[in-house]
Design an enzyme around this catalytic site. Structure first.
Site, mmCIF file in Angstrom:
data_model
loop_
_atom_site.group_PDB
_atom_site.id
_atom_site.type_symbol
_atom_site.label_atom_id
_atom_site.label_comp_id
_atom_site.label_asym_id
_atom_site.label_seq_id
_atom_site.Cartn_x
_atom_site.Cartn_y
_atom_site.Cartn_z
ATOM 1 N N GLY A 11 -20.986 53.846 -74.340
ATOM 2 C CA GLY A 11 -20.744 54.110 -72.963
ATOM 3 C C GLY A 11 -21.887 54.240 -72.021
ATOM 4 N N ASP A 35 -14.201 56.900 -84.457
ATOM 5 C CA ASP A 35 -12.994 57.218 -83.587
ATOM 6 C C ASP A 35 -13.245 58.740 -83.719
ATOM 7 O OD1 ASP A 35 -10.622 57.821 -82.414
ATOM 8 O OD2 ASP A 35 -9.360 56.564 -83.784
ATOM 9 N N ILE A 36 -13.346 59.401 -82.630
ATOM 10 C CA ILE A 36 -13.325 61.046 -82.518
ATOM 11 C C ILE A 36 -11.958 61.663 -82.942
ATOM 12 C CG2 ILE A 36 -15.570 61.109 -81.472
ATOM 13 C CD1 ILE A 36 -14.046 62.290 -79.139
ATOM 14 N N ALA A 57 -15.518 59.653 -74.620
ATOM 15 C CA ALA A 57 -14.570 60.535 -73.889
ATOM 16 C C ALA A 57 -13.651 59.436 -73.438
ATOM 17 C CB ALA A 57 -15.209 61.169 -72.599
ATOM 18 N N TRP A 58 -12.364 59.667 -72.847
ATOM 19 C CA TRP A 58 -11.255 59.217 -72.085
ATOM 20 C C TRP A 58 -11.812 59.423 -70.786
ATOM 21 C CZ3 TRP A 58 -6.263 57.105 -73.207
ATOM 22 C CH2 TRP A 58 -5.402 56.722 -72.014
ATOM 23 N N THR A 59 -12.314 58.283 -69.967
ATOM 24 C CA THR A 59 -12.636 58.481 -68.655
ATOM 25 C C THR A 59 -11.769 57.775 -67.501
ATOM 26 O OG1 THR A 59 -14.086 56.479 -69.146
ATOM 27 C CG2 THR A 59 -15.026 58.375 -69.352
ATOM 28 N N ASP A 99 -16.638 68.323 -63.788
ATOM 29 C CA ASP A 99 -16.256 69.112 -62.718
ATOM 30 C C ASP A 99 -14.853 69.004 -62.599
ATOM 31 O OD1 ASP A 99 -16.746 66.248 -61.728
ATOM 32 O OD2 ASP A 99 -15.891 66.966 -60.077
ATOM 33 N N TYR A 122 -6.469 64.510 -66.293
ATOM 34 C CA TYR A 122 -7.857 64.172 -66.874
ATOM 35 C C TYR A 122 -8.624 65.610 -66.706
ATOM 36 C CZ TYR A 122 -12.754 63.056 -66.998
ATOM 37 O OH TYR A 122 -14.066 62.894 -67.464
ATOM 38 N N LYS A 126 -10.006 67.512 -70.473
ATOM 39 C CA LYS A 126 -11.346 67.850 -70.551
ATOM 40 C C LYS A 126 -11.366 69.395 -70.889
ATOM 41 C CE LYS A 126 -14.765 65.545 -70.201
ATOM 42 N NZ LYS A 126 -15.423 64.837 -71.396
#
Length: 291
Positions: A11, A35-36, A57-59, A99, A122, A126
């Site tokens: 990424g 793959d976490i 991360a999934w973003t 954030d 999202y 997080k």
């Protein structure tokens, strides 16, 4: 010598962290390499490392609204797997968060101790990751919140708005969301410094100094690239209907860096000017500037 594991190294941020660690003992798998969400693979990957920097991360913010369970599997459960593996081996975990875990309705910079309250899926995913780090690694876990990332790799707002200059005479950009544009190169350097510092564990805010809006950022990007900033026009968030609600205020405070003995990041405009001199950005605007 410190042995580093950088997850998500394919990424935008992971590539910058990997480059900052070049020459050291670093393992840097991309998503295909680790793959976490697979706990067995995570345990094997973490073994033998002293510091883990989690950039995986999934973003996709809007995608998370449609698939919150999938987003949480990566941003929440996947982080828990990393934290459990780090607890087992004694490795320190530097987890990159967002954030978006905050409510986004503030009027002044959010301190690291501010109450959380995400307004979308999202952000909830997080926050699940943050809670796993706090619960499992109270002495060796670091939560590094950032926001408004841009850089030379991957899709980001600065690259997108500059690319639009070659296709549109004007571009409309929202002027009612406030934040701190943060260069991924700067953030990567700070993550590496934190991993080496032996700083107190806990939450750190890693965004650039100062504040602006997306409109202000777009105007600055045009101006610093030699384009006419008046081609950028202000509009409101209501003009761009999105599946996920965006925080209106994402300005973060940086007080905890003093406890780590590390400087906070530079002013956003200073870093933007330097970033825009990199080839990845100059290539986007050279045709428009010379035409």
């Amino acid at each position: 010598m410190t042995r580093w594991l950088v997850t998500g190294s394919g990424g935008a941020l992971g590539r910058e962290v990997r480059a900052r660690l070049a020459g050291g003992q670093v393992t840097a798998p991309d998503r295909a390499g680790l793959d976490i969400t697979d706990p067995r693979a995570v345990r094997a990957a973490v073994a033998g490392h002293d510091v883990v920097v989690n950039c995986a991360a999934w973003t996709d913010v809007d995608g998370a609204e449609r698939a919150e369970a999938a987003a949480t599997a990566v941003n929440g459960t996947g982080v828990r797997h990393l934290a459990l593996a780090c607890r087992r081996t004694g490795a320190r975990l530097l987890h990159v968060s967002s954030d978006y875990v905050l409510p986004g309705n503030g009027t002044g910079p959010y301190p690291e101790s501010a109450p959380t309250g995400p307004v979308n899926a999202y952000g909830r995913s997080k926050l699940a990751g943050e809670r796993a780090v706090t619960e499992l690694l109270p002495d060796t876990g670091y939560i590094v919140r950032t926001a408004w990332l841009y850089g030379e790799h991957g899709q980001n707002f600065v690259a997108t708005v500059l690319a639009l200059a070659a296709r549109r005479d004007t571009v409309d950009v929202v002027d009612d969301q406030h934040g701190q544009p943060t260069w991924s190169y700067d953030l990567a350097g700070l993550l590496v410094a934190l991993g080496r510092a032996g700083a107190p564990p806990g939450v750190y805010h890693a965004t650039a100094a100062g504040r602006t809006t997306w409109y202000g950022l777009a105007r600055a990007a045009y101006e610093l690239s030699g384009l006419d900033p008046d081609r950028v026009r202000p509009t409101t968030s209501a003009a761009f209907a999105r599946p996920a609600r965006r925080p209106a205020f994402s300005v973060l405070g940086h007080a905890r860096w003093a406890t780590a003995g590390l400087p906070a990041l530079p002013h956003w405009r200073t870093s933007l000017a330097e970033a825009l001199r990199r080839p990845a950005f100059t290539a986007l605007t050279s045709r428009d500037v010379t035409s």
